[in-house]
Design a protein around this motif. Structure first.
Motif, short mmCIF file in Angstrom:
data_model
loop_
_atom_site.label_atom_id
_atom_site.label_comp_id
_atom_site.label_asym_id
_atom_site.label_seq_id
_atom_site.Cartn_x
_atom_site.Cartn_y
_atom_site.Cartn_z
N TYR A 47 28.13 -27.39 33.13
CA TYR A 47 26.91 -27.66 33.89
C TYR A 47 27.17 -28.20 35.29
CZ TYR A 47 24.31 -26.87 29.59
OH TYR A 47 23.76 -26.30 28.46
N MET A 73 17.66 -31.30 38.46
CA MET A 73 17.71 -30.27 37.43
C MET A 73 16.34 -30.01 36.83
SD MET A 73 21.04 -30.82 35.06
CE MET A 73 22.69 -30.42 35.65
N LYS A 77 16.94 -27.06 31.76
CA LYS A 77 18.38 -27.26 31.85
C LYS A 77 18.78 -28.61 31.28
CE LYS A 77 22.25 -26.44 35.01
NZ LYS A 77 22.62 -26.06 36.39
#
Length: 251
Positions: A47, A73, A77
């Protein structure tokens, strides 16, 4: 040797609006440490490919409150990251125990909630080490001891916890004596300890799963899903999980 990582979620102070305080532990054998650490590093690399993984702390409160590394984000996610953390926990050889204190239901007004939760958790850790070492003996294996690694708050608070644990080491609790937990507890900075970050997420997940305030159905379903991922790792006594992997006080 067994390594037990301990962290809290929520505040122990009665003035805090959250009704629940959770203290959770995650125990692994030292032989698994390197593999588990790599799994968390790989998740961070997935990530945050352009960031040193040691600079990213997987902190549940940050994930769900748009803070720190997760500030920019999307919700999807962030939920995916948390699910990946729960999946790691479900795949590794570990044991979880957690204490859920319903602060508003406590009858003793002078009870130190955090230290009381620690005593209840310590009792379950003693039970676990007795149980696992009995299994080791039956298999002809050597007995193994355990060390506690606790997320540090500040020097004053850490010393209060250390004094409580020293007493528990020596005297045990009403129901369990300590035979296998050794050494002074190690107070750690979770930003540098990947397994401390795992137990942070465990504590947060359990607090949200057992939260009693009214929430929307999507939120309830989301944390039920996360909780079900790690539920098989809860400490048991035969078929019984309640009171061992999850201790709620007062019920």
């Amino acid at each position: 040797m067994y390594l037990t990582y301990i962290d809290e979620s929520g505040k122990a102070e009665r003035t805090d609006p959250e009704l629940e305080y959770v203290l959770a532990s995650l125990t692994i054998n030292e032989s698994s440490w390197k593999d588990v650490d790599k799994m968390v590093r790989d998740l961070k690399q997935k990530y945050f490919p352009n960031t040193n993984c040691d600079e990213v702390e997987i902190h549940a409160t940050d994930i769900f409150n748009h803070k720190g590394a997760f500030k920019n984000m999307s919700l999807d996610k962030r939920l995916a990251i948390f699910m990946d953390v729960m999946t790691i926990i479900s795949e590794i050889d570990c044991t979880i125990s957690a204490i859920v204190i319903n602060k508003d239901r406590l009858k003793k007004g002078n009870l130190e909630i955090d230290l009381f939760a620690l005593e209840l958790l310590f009792e379950r850790l003693c039970f676990y080490h007795n149980k696992i070492n009995e299994e080791n003996r039956m298999k002809g294996k050597d007995e193994q001891y355990g060390i506690l690694l606790i997320d540090s708050v500040n020097t004053k608070y850490d010393n209060k916890v250390r004094a409580k644990i020293k007493n528990l080491f020596e005297n045990g609790t009403k129901y369990e004596k300590n035979a296998y937990l050794i050494e002074d507890p190690i107070f750690v900075d979770s930003s540098y300890r990947h397994l401390s970050q795992l137990v942070d997420c465990v504590a947060y997940c359990i607090r949200r799963r057992f939260r009693r305030v009214e929430t929307d159905s999507l939120e309830r379903e989301t944390f039920e899903m996360f909780y079900n991922q790690i539920k098989p790792k809860l400490l048991t006594n035969g078929p019984k999980t309640r009171g061992y992997g999850i201790k709620i006080f007062p019920e």
